[in-house]
Design an enzyme around this catalytic site. Structure first.
Site, short mmCIF file in Angstrom:
data_model
loop_
_atom_site.label_atom_id
_atom_site.label_comp_id
_atom_site.label_asym_id
_atom_site.label_seq_id
_atom_site.Cartn_x
_atom_site.Cartn_y
_atom_site.Cartn_z
N THR A 175 40.89 10.26 -5.34
CA THR A 175 41.52 11.09 -6.51
C THR A 175 42.65 11.86 -6.04
O THR A 175 42.63 12.51 -4.90
CB THR A 175 40.33 11.88 -7.15
N PHE A 177 44.87 15.09 -6.44
CA PHE A 177 44.86 16.45 -7.04
C PHE A 177 46.31 17.25 -7.03
O PHE A 177 46.84 16.98 -6.08
CB PHE A 177 44.02 17.38 -6.10
#
Lengths: 280, 280
Positions: A175, A177
């Site tokens: 992921t 960010f």
């Protein structure tokens, strides 16, 4: 001095772990908020210096709510963190794998562990609002037939046992960010940068192609293009672009100047050092 | 002869209304299926000639699950329908606006009626899996304090009363549907066409810009670009493009030939007559 960082979720959420890794050599205090929009509020109102905003997952794709929130709020992207997501099966301290009848987690996590879940023939899976929340739910229930899919940090935070490690189908699960702040920094440290911008094009022929040409003509590498609808103008889009370079590089300044000949609205969302992609 | 058409949802769903409008001058039988993937199965297995696939909403954006399913299944986009979405507040036959304490609907519908919902100070709203399903839920409950947000067709299908018409914040609310079939048609009727393609680029500098150039150099209008992650290759994308023209137009054939010099994978998803955007 302690730095206040806002994240969405509860104790042991991937966003909290990401914040701790990003600010590894600083003293930080993490502030849990229930919704993505609350991260932006915390930062804009000055309650937190930074916010951790998940923008994209390498399997599920972009998190569009955050693309929309980035333009609704006056914030600056000052950092990038690439977080390696690992999924473990967590149960109560007295539980073991053969006891498990029900598995709860975020729908994306369930999907990413589909192969493992199929191998557990007698267990049913049920969606839950987030991974760390599903771990807390298992702890609160005290039910040894119930398991959650979440991180090892969620296991530690909620006193659960890891029944099975690394149950994801695809380990290339990251992921990305954005670290957001209220304002652009006064100085940019030396390093390799990415820049993120957003714009709406004028109604001219070949506008999208021309908008990418301003970068290609200057050998600037485009990394990503994302489109989002403009409310009230069906089938017109806002385009989000990421490219390699700092806004104050000469080529970048000229490209952005050229781009604005083609755009109706235009904003720089941030220039930030490129995050490293490491497995944990 | 009756044409079998698959749609996702239950009686009165926007997808069913869209199917009836698209095939207005034909005799059709609509087949409700619970998940998007079931639409593709019905079509691929030959149980239905056509499927109605919502691909994009003018307020919420692309429906990524269907972008992913279009490449997982060997289907052909043979039509486009632009459906005007209207939201009404529906209650039981004995109910009136002042009775309502709880409102249920799909989270997007609740979001799109946020202004109206704020005006009802005493009523709480709760998410439900779809709009037509929320109407059925109100009917089944028989509770006069409960209301749903759904279409007038859902009101008729489930015997509910319209308590308040047109409660959406923004009337420019359209859902774009693809009509899918198993195979490319043998003949294409005369008309104005769009073509949808999907591709992954080779790892060459400026590949995205070059891929759009093949259209720009031939004055072909690009309508939409959408990116989706490639599993196992973090931060690499599949690109979906829509452009004006038929695959068998000379300029289009040459552009697609040129494009394949730049792509690793490439597929035409369909050429179809452009749908009209009409308010209902």
């Amino acid at each position: 001095m302690t730095i206040d960082v806002a994240f969405q979720g509860i104790l042991g959420a991937n966003s909290e772990i990401a914040a701790k890794l990003y600010f590894a050599n600083k003293r930080i205090k993490c502030h849990a908020v229930p919704k993505f929009e609350n991260i932006y509020q915390k930062v804009v109102r000055g309650h937190c210096e930074y916010g951790m905003v998940p923008i994209e997952n390498s399997l599920a794709g972009s998190i569009h709510e955050n693309y929309d929130l980035l333009i609704k709020n006056k914030v600056w992207i000052c950092g990038e963190h690439i977080h390696h997501v690992e999924h473990h099966l967590l149960g109560t301290k007295t539980s073991s794998l053969k006891d498990i009848k029900t598995i709860v987690s975020h729908p994306q996590a369930l999907l990413q562990c589909a192969g493992f879940l199929r191998s557990l023939k007698r267990a049913e899976s049920h969606p839950y609002f987030d991974t760390a929340g599903s771990a807390k739910h298992v702890k609160d229930s005290g039910d040894k037939t119930l398991a959650a899919i979440a991180s090892k940090e969620a296991a530690a935070a909620h006193g659960l046992k890891i029944l099975k490690r690394g149950i994801e189908d695809n380990v290339e699960n990251y992921t990305r960010f954005f670290v957001i702040a209220k304002n652009q920094p006064k100085r940019f440290p030396k390093g390799k940068y990415k820049t993120s911008i957003v714009f709406a094009l004028k109604n001219i022929p070949g506008a999208l192609h021309k908008s990418l040409s301003v970068f290609a003509l200057r050998d600037i590498d485009l990394l990503k293009i994302e489109s989002r609808p403009i409310h009230g103008s069906p089938w017109k889009y806002l385009f989000y672009l990421d490219y390699i370079g700092h806004i104050h590089d000469e080529a970048s300044e000229r490209a952005l100047g050229h781009l604005q000949e083609l755009t109706q609205t235009f904003r720089v969302l941030g220039s930030y050092q490129i995050g490293k992609q490491l497995k944990r």
